[in-house]
Scaffold this active site. Structure first.
Site, PDB file in Angstrom:
ATOM      1  N   CYS A  92       0.864  -1.173   0.000  1.00  0.00           N
ATOM      2  CA  CYS A  92       0.000   0.000   0.000  1.00  0.00           C
ATOM      3  C   CYS A  92       0.907   1.231   0.000  1.00  0.00           C
ATOM      4  CB  CYS A  92      -0.887  -0.007   1.245  1.00  0.00           C
ATOM      5  SG  CYS A  92      -2.002   1.394   1.297  1.00  0.00           S
ATOM      6  N   LEU A  93       1.090   1.802  -1.180  1.00  0.00           N
ATOM      7  CA  LEU A  93       1.947   2.986  -1.326  1.00  0.00           C
ATOM      8  C   LEU A  93       1.341   3.854  -2.416  1.00  0.00           C
ATOM      9  CD1 LEU A  93       4.646   4.443  -0.586  1.00  0.00           C
ATOM     10  CD2 LEU A  93       5.729   3.127  -2.400  1.00  0.00           C
TER      11      LEU A  93
END
Length: 199
Positions: A92-93
């Site tokens: 999750c970036l």
């Protein structure tokens, strides 16, 4: 693969290889099957983090629409981190999603992932169990992340106390990784992990 994407990746590939980070062994990228659509990345765990001394391997898939769309990246090396799934390696970036810009490169991606290891974002987690531990029991989180780094990424830390708990579960017939996940998820409480595994 579309020509523009292939040319761009070839150029970026050279940029990474020549970068000072490669010289310091902090990041690395190589081709898989001589194709520029699939790459293997590597990042070193940053100093002063539980990931220090570890080497983390990434799968990088480059879409035909690159550089207008981000590459798909996931951790192949198992890692204990709020923004990376401990199960699938999904990340999750924001720059790998809606904050991607065509000006970004493979080098940017690798260095951003390395920065993520130094500064987790527990309020935007990929792995809720890890994020909860990170926020509520930071010492336990650090110990667990160090242990995972040691076991999966070749990190230096040996933790006989944690290894002993894993051994007790494997003696009961539990597969080693499943034992580690259960213990990590229940803050190394052997009783709760056992209940969860055998319920």
């Amino acid at each position: 693969m579309a020509n523009i994407a292939a040319q761009r990746i070839q150029r970026e590939f050279k940029e990474v290889i020549k970068s000072e980070e490669v010289a310091k062994c902090a990041i690395k990228v190589e081709l898989v099957n001589d194709s520029f659509t699939e790459l293997k990345g590597e990042i070193a765990g940053p100093p002063d983090t539980p990931y220090e001394g570890g080497n983390f391997v990434l799968e990088i898939k480059v879409p035909e629409t690159y550089p207008f769309n981000p590459p798909k990246v996931r951790f192949i090396t198992k890692i204990w981190h709020p923004n990376i799934s401990s199960v699938t390696g999904a990340i999750c970036l924001d720059i790998l999603k809606d904050q991607w810009a065509a000006a970004m490169t493979l080098r940017t991606v690798l260095l951003s992932l390395q920065a993520l290891l130094s500064a987790a974002e527990p309020d935007d987690p990929q792995d809720a169990v890890v994020a909860k531990q990170y926020k509520e029991q930071p010492d336990m989180f650090r110990q667990t992340a160090k242990h995972w780094t040691s076991v999966y990424a070749g990190g230096p830390a040996k933790m006989p106390e944690l290894d002993d708990k894993i051994r007790r579960l494997t003696d009961m017939g539990v597969e080693e990784h499943n034992a580690r996940v259960a213990l990590s998820s229940y803050n190394w409480d052997l009783e709760r992990a056992t209940e969860q595994l055998f319920s």
